[in-house]
Design an enzyme around this catalytic site. Structure first.
Site, mmCIF file in Angstrom:
data_model
loop_
_atom_site.group_PDB
_atom_site.id
_atom_site.type_symbol
_atom_site.label_atom_id
_atom_site.label_comp_id
_atom_site.label_asym_id
_atom_site.label_seq_id
_atom_site.Cartn_x
_atom_site.Cartn_y
_atom_site.Cartn_z
ATOM 1 N N GLY A 173 1.718 37.691 8.171
ATOM 2 C CA GLY A 173 2.968 38.037 7.503
ATOM 3 C C GLY A 173 3.876 36.831 7.598
ATOM 4 O O GLY A 173 3.434 35.695 7.432
ATOM 5 N N SER A 208 -3.664 34.517 10.095
ATOM 6 C CA SER A 208 -2.564 33.901 9.356
ATOM 7 C C SER A 208 -1.400 33.585 10.299
ATOM 8 O O SER A 208 -1.517 32.718 11.158
ATOM 9 C CB SER A 208 -2.147 34.823 8.209
ATOM 10 O OG SER A 208 -1.237 34.204 7.345
ATOM 11 N N ALA A 209 -0.273 34.294 10.185
ATOM 12 C CA ALA A 209 0.861 34.034 11.076
ATOM 13 C C ALA A 209 0.472 34.244 12.532
ATOM 14 O O ALA A 209 0.962 33.542 13.423
ATOM 15 C CB ALA A 209 2.042 34.932 10.714
ATOM 16 N N HIS A 252 -4.806 29.384 5.624
ATOM 17 C CA HIS A 252 -4.795 29.429 4.154
ATOM 18 C C HIS A 252 -4.796 28.023 3.553
ATOM 19 O O HIS A 252 -4.228 27.800 2.486
ATOM 20 C CB HIS A 252 -3.559 30.170 3.623
ATOM 21 C CG HIS A 252 -3.349 31.536 4.169
ATOM 22 N ND1 HIS A 252 -4.063 32.630 3.757
ATOM 23 C CD2 HIS A 252 -2.471 31.988 5.108
ATOM 24 C CE1 HIS A 252 -3.637 33.706 4.408
ATOM 25 N NE2 HIS A 252 -2.684 33.342 5.242
ATOM 26 N N GLU A 290 -9.397 29.648 3.347
ATOM 27 C CA GLU A 290 -9.549 31.086 3.226
ATOM 28 C C GLU A 290 -10.959 31.521 3.616
ATOM 29 O O GLU A 290 -11.944 30.903 3.214
ATOM 30 C CB GLU A 290 -9.274 31.526 1.781
ATOM 31 C CG GLU A 290 -7.832 31.341 1.336
ATOM 32 C CD GLU A 290 -6.931 32.441 1.856
ATOM 33 O OE1 GLU A 290 -6.875 33.503 1.232
ATOM 34 O OE2 GLU A 290 -6.283 32.210 2.900
#
Length: 242
Positions: free
Chosen positions: A86, A119-120, A156, A191
């Protein structure tokens, strides 16, 4: 120390965490309870439900840390934690404000807590959040993250597209700007890829590769299965064969 650092939770054409489900279950090593940290998104209940639905077929029970009366105590009692993706600024601010940042750092470093991030959440495993892709929608009191690995990660990661007419900076240019100010290697994970750290070793896995950037060196390519343990030294040697 045991880490599973995913570039992303969603891969095109597949369900949430579907591309990494076998790796996740292997990483948990039979542990059936996972503490989830949903602070990178606003709707904590919905986010936790999404993760629970994805992992239920593997026999894994997911509990959101936000439902605990004492989140720090919940972290101290957990065997495995998943910090979801997020906005990394909102995530780090909440980790620091709640005290979870220190509790996670100490238990993971001691080998008592397995850490999975996406991700985060993967950004949080780095010394700082300075190689995030996110807008600063919240202001943490420090950019210092969990500092579980001695290098930075850019989840990413997108390669420069020579056919693109977009005139803004590429991801590579952004990372090179970071290196102008910070002499810390950056691993750009594409990814579908992830980094697995286990008992002093590190290996790249997943559906795609990664690109390593360091000041004064040409970017270096890695593919799934490559051993990147040298990154854990804090002073990566670029003369080590790829």
């Amino acid at each position: 120390m045991n880490l599973l650092l995913l570039s992303n939770s969603r891969t095109h054409g597949r369900g949430f965490l579907e591309h990494a489900l076998d790796e996740v279950t292997d990483f948990l090593g039979g542990r059936s309870n996972l503490l989830f940290v949903p602070y990178a998104l606003r709707d904590h209940d919905a986010y936790t439900a999404t993760v629970a639905d994805a992992l239920r077929p593997a026999g894994i029970t997911v509990t959101g840390v936000h439902t605990a009366a004492d989140p720090v105590a919940a972290v101290r009692a957990a065997e495995a934690v998943f910090v979801g993706g997020g906005n990394s600024f909102r995530l780090l601010k909440t980790l620091r404000d709640t005290g979870i940042r220190d509790a996670v750092h100490d238990r993971v470093r001691a080998g008592a807590l397995r850490y999975m991030g996406s991700s985060a959440g993967t950004n949080m495993a780095c010394p700082t959040l300075r190689t995030t892709n996110d807008m600063p929608i919240a202001e943490p009191d420090s950019f210092t993250a969990l500092d579980l690995v001695p290098f930075q990660i850019n989840p990413h990661y997108l390669d420069p597209d020579p056919s693109s007419t977009h005139m803004g900076e590429t991801r590579q240019q952004r990372i090179e700007e970071f290196l102008e100010q910070n002499d810390v290697p950056v691993l750009g994970i594409r990814e579908g890829a992830w980094l697995r750290v286990s008992d002093g070793s590190a290996r790249l896995g997943g559906l795609s590769g990664a690109r390593l950037f360091a000041r004064g060196a040409e970017p270096r390519e890695f593919v799934p299965g490559d051993d990147v343990t040298f990154l854990l030294s804090g002073t990566p040697r670029f003369d080590v064969p790829a």
